[in-house]
Design an enzyme around this catalytic site. Structure first.
Site, mmCIF file in Angstrom:
data_model
loop_
_atom_site.group_PDB
_atom_site.id
_atom_site.type_symbol
_atom_site.label_atom_id
_atom_site.label_comp_id
_atom_site.label_asym_id
_atom_site.label_seq_id
_atom_site.Cartn_x
_atom_site.Cartn_y
_atom_site.Cartn_z
ATOM 1 N N TYR A 58 0.842 -1.207 0.000
ATOM 2 C CA TYR A 58 0.000 0.000 0.000
ATOM 3 C C TYR A 58 0.874 1.253 0.000
ATOM 4 O O TYR A 58 0.744 2.116 -0.879
ATOM 5 C CB TYR A 58 -0.922 0.003 1.230
ATOM 6 C CG TYR A 58 -1.512 1.377 1.530
ATOM 7 C CD1 TYR A 58 -2.340 2.018 0.616
ATOM 8 C CD2 TYR A 58 -1.229 2.039 2.735
ATOM 9 C CE1 TYR A 58 -2.874 3.284 0.881
ATOM 10 C CE2 TYR A 58 -1.756 3.295 3.008
ATOM 11 C CZ TYR A 58 -2.571 3.915 2.075
ATOM 12 O OH TYR A 58 -3.085 5.157 2.331
ATOM 13 N N LYS A 116 1.463 4.202 -2.856
ATOM 14 C CA LYS A 116 1.186 5.630 -2.617
ATOM 15 C C LYS A 116 2.456 6.449 -2.890
ATOM 16 O O LYS A 116 2.404 7.531 -3.476
ATOM 17 C CB LYS A 116 0.713 5.863 -1.181
ATOM 18 C CG LYS A 116 -0.669 5.347 -0.864
ATOM 19 C CD LYS A 116 -1.797 6.034 -1.625
ATOM 20 C CE LYS A 116 -2.083 7.438 -1.146
ATOM 21 N NZ LYS A 116 -3.280 8.008 -1.836
HETATM 22 N N1 LIG Z 1 -8.009 6.800 6.095
HETATM 23 C C1 LIG Z 1 -6.856 7.271 6.523
HETATM 24 O O1 LIG Z 1 -6.512 7.129 7.708
HETATM 25 C C2 LIG Z 1 -5.939 8.024 5.580
HETATM 26 C C3 LIG Z 1 -4.822 8.689 6.105
HETATM 27 C C4 LIG Z 1 -3.981 9.390 5.231
HETATM 28 C C5 LIG Z 1 -4.251 9.406 3.883
HETATM 29 N N2 LIG Z 1 -5.336 8.731 3.402
HETATM 30 C C6 LIG Z 1 -5.585 8.794 1.953
HETATM 31 O O2 LIG Z 1 -6.847 9.400 1.782
HETATM 32 C C7 LIG Z 1 -7.513 8.862 0.626
HETATM 33 C C8 LIG Z 1 -8.882 8.346 1.012
HETATM 34 O O3 LIG Z 1 -8.729 7.356 2.038
HETATM 35 P P1 LIG Z 1 -9.981 6.561 2.633
HETATM 36 O O4 LIG Z 1 -9.572 6.037 3.957
HETATM 37 O O5 LIG Z 1 -11.202 7.371 2.481
HETATM 38 O O6 LIG Z 1 -10.024 5.327 1.612
HETATM 39 P P2 LIG Z 1 -11.204 4.305 1.301
HETATM 40 O O7 LIG Z 1 -10.526 3.041 0.863
HETATM 41 O O8 LIG Z 1 -12.176 4.240 2.422
HETATM 42 O O9 LIG Z 1 -11.947 4.968 0.046
HETATM 43 C C9 LIG Z 1 -11.308 5.035 -1.193
HETATM 44 C C10 LIG Z 1 -12.309 5.496 -2.253
HETATM 45 O O10 LIG Z 1 -11.633 5.481 -3.524
HETATM 46 C C11 LIG Z 1 -12.479 4.844 -4.469
HETATM 47 N N3 LIG Z 1 -11.625 4.195 -5.484
HETATM 48 C C12 LIG Z 1 -10.768 3.143 -5.312
HETATM 49 N N4 LIG Z 1 -10.183 2.814 -6.488
HETATM 50 C C13 LIG Z 1 -10.665 3.677 -7.430
HETATM 51 C C14 LIG Z 1 -10.440 3.848 -8.817
HETATM 52 N N5 LIG Z 1 -9.582 3.047 -9.486
HETATM 53 N N6 LIG Z 1 -11.093 4.850 -9.460
HETATM 54 C C15 LIG Z 1 -11.965 5.658 -8.802
HETATM 55 N N7 LIG Z 1 -12.237 5.528 -7.476
HETATM 56 C C16 LIG Z 1 -11.588 4.546 -6.797
HETATM 57 C C17 LIG Z 1 -13.284 3.831 -3.658
HETATM 58 O O11 LIG Z 1 -14.484 3.438 -4.315
HETATM 59 C C18 LIG Z 1 -13.538 4.611 -2.361
HETATM 60 O O12 LIG Z 1 -14.697 5.423 -2.469
HETATM 61 C C19 LIG Z 1 -6.588 7.775 0.101
HETATM 62 O O13 LIG Z 1 -5.842 8.321 -0.971
HETATM 63 C C20 LIG Z 1 -5.665 7.442 1.269
HETATM 64 O O14 LIG Z 1 -4.407 6.990 0.832
HETATM 65 C C21 LIG Z 1 -6.196 8.053 4.214
#
Ligand SMILES: NC(=O)c1ccc[n+]([C@@H]2O[C@H](COP(=O)([O-])OP(=O)(O)OC[C@H]3O[C@@H](n4cnc5c(N)ncnc54)[C@H](O)[C@@H]3O)[C@@H](O)[C@H]2O)c1
Length: 321
Positions: A130, A134
């Site tokens: 993962y 990223k």
């Molecule tokens: N959750 C955390 O703690 C956290 C912390 C830091 C950064 N992030 C980043 O924030 C962003 C969102 O995280 P999250 O926890 O909401 O993730 P999540 O996995 O809950 O949601 C991801 C979303 O992206 C969509 N998605 C996945 N593949 C796709 C594709 N090929 N095309 C279009 N849409 C697609 C999914 O349908 C979903 O709605 C991510 O980039 C993650 O790396 C998250």
């Protein structure tokens, strides 16, 4: 964004993988300034069609985001997080944007020992498929700035918590299992440390970066809330009045990073960002939210949430809207 900037036209692009849930956006689905498009960001043709409408700012949240899944199935992580990012970058370059914000994670920095914090200068040493995917996306974003002058920012945030989090992530997973008196899996010795931030504080930081971030810069986002996994689980059990006997130690996650900790000095000093939520109250409110919204996460556990998008958007799903 819709609350802070009611005049902005927002296109929500999501391919609705298992993690996508349109029920979360019921409150805005009829807003004339909001459009949903079921589009996979790796589909260059569909993305090109979207950009042709005219797009000022791209904020790339779309990702495969669950570390455990990346250990089992790395390919889709590379596809979405690396290739998908490159497809968006190409479209942004072709049509021109005022800002491309890449929403990344502190996990790209790897793991910390007992002391020190991640700064924007910390070398990228991702340890899981993962975080490696990223980091790959981040490096492409940086390269499109250096090579093509694309106006970019990269944000790297610590672990989020709050309402509507998919119940595979630690906090909602523990709450939902504890409420059903199921065993609570604790990886290794439970002493891995994460730096927790309330989701709306992450969003307010992204809003600032969109509008005021210096072009080409990376901004770390975190609220100095380091807690062991054990502390999180015990806090939840206490709030729910459930016994610690539910905790079950399981074999550690492969390549499990020991500690994350963010130094948010740059975004605090340059952009004046400050988190509003304190962890001690935020976690209690979050637990209460899951208690009040049992139906929401039960529908995810049963798979019913996936019917909602089909009912809501009917035949229009399957193609870009
Ligand atoms: N959750 C955390 O703690 C956290 C912390 C830091 C950064 N992030 C980043 O924030 C962003 C969102 O995280 P999250 O926890 O909401 O993730 P999540 O996995 O809950 O949601 C991801 C979303 O992206 C969509 N998605 C996945 N593949 C796709 C594709 N090929 N095309 C279009 N849409 C697609 C999914 O349908 C979903 O709605 C991510 O980039 C993650 O790396 C998250």
């Amino acid at each position: 964004m819709m609350q802070q900037h009611p005049n902005y036209q927002i296109i929500n692009v999501d391919s609705l993988t298992y993690a996508g849930n349109l029920e979360n956006l019921k409150s805005i689905e009829n807003n004339p300034n909001y459009t949903f498009s079921k589009t996979d960001i790796t589909d260059a043709q569909a993305v090109d069609t979207l950009f042709r409408q005219g797009v000022d700012v791209v904020v790339n949240f779309a990702a495969e985001s669950h570390v455990d899944r990346s250990i089992l199935e790395p390919e889709v992580f590379v596809k979405t997080n690396v290739l998908g990012t490159q497809v968006l970058l190409d479209a942004a370059k072709k049509y021109g944007v005022t800002k491309f914000v890449q929403v990344s994670t502190d996990e790209v920095y790897g793991t910390l020992g007992e002391t020190g914090l991640f700064t924007e200068e910390t070398p990228l040493t991702p340890n899981s498929p993962y975080s490696a995917s990223k980091a790959g996306g981040d490096l492409l974003v940086r390269a499109y700035h250096e090579t093509f002058g694309l106006p970019i920012n990269i944000t790297r945030c610590s672990n989020n918590y709050g309402p509507y989090q998919f119940p595979e992530k630690l906090i909602p997973l523990i709450i939902s299992r504890a409420l059903s008196d199921q065993a609570l899996p604790i990886y290794g010795d439970g002493l891995n440390i994460r730096d927790w931030l309330y989701v709306e504080d992450h969003c307010s930081a992204i809003d600032l970066v969109i509008h005021q971030g210096r072009i080409g810069e990376v901004y770390n986002i975190g609220g100095n809330n380091e807690r062991t996994n054990l502390h999180i689980v015990k806090t939840i059990l206490q709030e729910l009045n459930k016994p610690e006997a539910l905790m079950t130690y399981v074999k550690d996650r492969l390549g499990h990073d020991r500690r994350y900790g963010i130094d948010p000095t740059k975004i605090t000093q340059e952009l004046g960002w400050k988190p509003k939520h304190h962890f001690e109250t935020g976690i209690k409110e979050t637990i209460q939210w899951y208690l009040n919204n049992k139906e929401w996460w039960s529908r995810i556990q049963s798979g019913e949430y996936q019917d909602y998008s089909t009912k809501q958007y009917g035949d229009r799903l399957g193609d870009s809207l």
